[in-house]
Enzyme design. Structure first.
Site, PDB file in Angstrom:
ATOM      1  N   LEU A 160       0.814  -1.225   0.000  1.00  9.64           N
ATOM      2  CA  LEU A 160       0.000   0.000   0.000  1.00  9.64           C
ATOM      3  C   LEU A 160       0.844   1.270   0.000  1.00  9.64           C
ATOM      4  O   LEU A 160       2.010   1.268   0.380  1.00  9.64           O
ATOM      5  CB  LEU A 160      -0.921   0.005   1.230  1.00  9.64           C
ATOM      6  CG  LEU A 160      -1.936  -1.151   1.338  1.00  9.64           C
ATOM      7  CD1 LEU A 160      -2.736  -1.012   2.627  1.00  9.64           C
ATOM      8  CD2 LEU A 160      -2.870  -1.177   0.135  1.00  9.64           C
ATOM      9  N   CYS A 161       0.199   2.392  -0.415  1.00  5.45           N
ATOM     10  CA  CYS A 161       0.795   3.724  -0.332  1.00  5.45           C
ATOM     11  C   CYS A 161       0.820   4.146   1.136  1.00  5.45           C
ATOM     12  O   CYS A 161      -0.164   3.932   1.831  1.00  5.45           O
ATOM     13  CB  CYS A 161      -0.013   4.743  -1.123  1.00  5.45           C
ATOM     14  SG  CYS A 161      -0.099   4.384  -2.894  1.00  5.45           S
ATOM     15  N   PRO A 162       1.853   4.807   1.611  1.00  7.80           N
ATOM     16  CA  PRO A 162       3.061   5.163   0.856  1.00  7.80           C
ATOM     17  C   PRO A 162       4.224   4.194   1.056  1.00  7.80           C
ATOM     18  O   PRO A 162       5.341   4.527   0.717  1.00  7.80           O
ATOM     19  CB  PRO A 162       3.413   6.523   1.468  1.00  7.80           C
ATOM     20  CG  PRO A 162       3.050   6.364   2.919  1.00  7.80           C
ATOM     21  CD  PRO A 162       1.898   5.381   2.967  1.00  7.80           C
ATOM     22  N   ILE A 163       3.910   2.983   1.601  1.00  4.44           N
ATOM     23  CA  ILE A 163       4.991   2.016   1.872  1.00  4.44           C
ATOM     24  C   ILE A 163       5.701   1.626   0.574  1.00  4.44           C
ATOM     25  O   ILE A 163       6.916   1.470   0.536  1.00  4.44           O
ATOM     26  CB  ILE A 163       4.450   0.760   2.607  1.00  4.44           C
ATOM     27  CG1 ILE A 163       3.692   1.165   3.890  1.00  4.44           C
ATOM     28  CG2 ILE A 163       5.571  -0.220   2.936  1.00  4.44           C
ATOM     29  CD1 ILE A 163       4.503   1.934   4.911  1.00  4.44           C
TER      30      ILE A 163
END
Lengths: 325, 84
Positions: B22-25
């Site tokens: 997922l964002c921002p990972i």
């Protein structure tokens, strides 16, 4: 407007000003940014922080003064980004103002006048930012702060269409925009712009992957420009989307969208002409939104035409959305 | 889709599969990987459609790197990034 529940209309208090004792009305104090609290003799002192920005050295000094003068040792961040020192005894006003002057910190004001402008971080450090909102807020504060009006006059600057500074709720609001322009030669048809666009204003050609742009859907946020790996989307022009007559409070009113792509250098003229129109057409105690409802937006648009021509005047009969001319 | 992409295949020095991240990972992982690489080297990443492809390319550009190749493969995107 005077808040009749808090404000003491008759009490005049002795106060030392420049070494001399003078009588001061609590209501006059409010225009100087001193706001009476529920507690006897105690006031909130509102500082002037345009755009909510303070340099850290000054903040440290303000903190020392707040600690010295607040009877409860508390400050409050006002809804319009200014710092308020709470629980200040009116007998200390003279000393506090003098100490604030020494560190170059001014006191804000309330009442029927142009208020301290608010602003988001803007293009200086926020990746979404399209306009230098902080620079604009500073300019408006220096040039127009305190200008007397029929009622309060709030301005704000948002750097992009996310509109954190809520320009829709301002008497006069400026929101950053950018007009994108596409260069076919450098485009590789990678389709990222159509993915980056949250407004469905860019579709990818099913065969070439190249963008099909619908300006009617575009809200000029610049996401396509930011996302394009080959710089095929470029900024044609930056500017301000202008909103007039908004307010919150007891009787909220959403602003009229009146112009797009007004350049930075035309913002002062936009404010001056708007205040001029308001002065002539408004009534005492009437917000500009109410004036517009009474007099008609057409009158304002006609008056503003010479300024709005620097960008694009909008059709203002479309609410809450807006239509391009 | 993608017939018009004229970029030649570019050799990647390293790769990251960010599908399901997922964002921002996904961006943070990309950034960390790029930090271990030399300037001029190419990192290949695989991103999901939707939010990741909306956000990650912008952030990569803003960090100063260059996206040199984009390919859509089904529900995901294969990007090649040159470290700057």
């Amino acid at each position: 407007m005077v808040d009749k529940f808090i404000e003491d209309k008759v009490t005049r208090v002795p106060i030392k000003q420049d070494g001399q004792e003078v009588k001061v009305d609590f209501n006059d104090l409010k225009s100087g940014g001193f706001i009476k609290q529920r507690q006897r003799d105690l006031f909130a002192v509102r500082l002037r922080c345009p755009g909510g920005r303070l340099d850290t050295k000054k903040l440290v000094e303000i903190a020392k003064l707040a600690d010295k003068y607040s009877k409860q040792g508390v400050v409050h961040f006002s809804f319009r980004q200014s710092l308020e020192i709470l629980y200040v005894d009116y007998k200390d006003f003279d000393n506090l103002v003098r100490d604030l002057e020494k560190i170059g910190q001014k006191v804000a004001s309330c009442g029927p006048r142009v208020r301290v402008p608010t602003a988001c971080g803007g293009c200086e450090y926020n990746p979404n930012g399209l306009t230098d909102t902080q620079k604009m807020a500073k300019m408006v504060d220096e040039k127009y702060f305190g200008t007397p009006c029929h009622h309060k006059f709030k301005t704000s600057f948002s750097g992009c269409p996310i509109d954190c500074a809520r320009t829709k709720e301002m008497d006069l609001g400026f929101q950053g925009v950018v007009e994108p322009v596409w260069d076919e030669d450098t485009c590789t048809g990678c389709t990222i712009c159509s993915k980056a666009c949250k407004e469905d204003a860019i579709k990818s050609h099913p065969e070439t992957g190249k963008p099909i742009y619908d300006p009617q859907k575009c809200i000029y946020c610049g996401d396509c420009i930011r996302a394009c790996p080959t710089e095929s989307w470029q900024a044609k022009r930056y500017g301000h989307f202008v909103r007039i007559g908004g307010r919150h409070g007891r009787h909220p009113r959403e602003a009229n969208n009146v112009a797009n792509f007004i350049p930075d250098e035309k913002v002062p003229e936009t404010i001056e002409k708007t205040l001029e129109w308001y002065k002539v057409n408004g009534k005492k105690g009437e917000r500009i939104g109410k004036t517009i409802d009474r007099v008609g937006i057409e009158s304002y648009m006609k008056f503003m035409e010479p300024v709005f021509k620097s960008g694009e005047p909008l059709k203002t009969n479309t609410k809450p959305g807006w239509e391009k001319v | 889709m993608g017939k018009g992409i004229t970029m030649a295949d570019i050799k990647a020095d390293d790769s990251l599969d960010l599908r399901g991240v997922l964002c921002p990972i996904n961006f943070v992982k990309t950034k960390l990987k790029l930090e271990t690489m030399d300037v001029g080297q190419v990192l290949e990443i695989v991103l999901d459609d939707g939010e990741p492809i909306q956000n990650v390319p912008k952030s990569i550009k803003e960090e100063g790197h260059k996206i040199v190749e984009v390919k859509k493969e089904g529900d995901f995107f294969r990007l090649k990034i040159e470290k700057r």
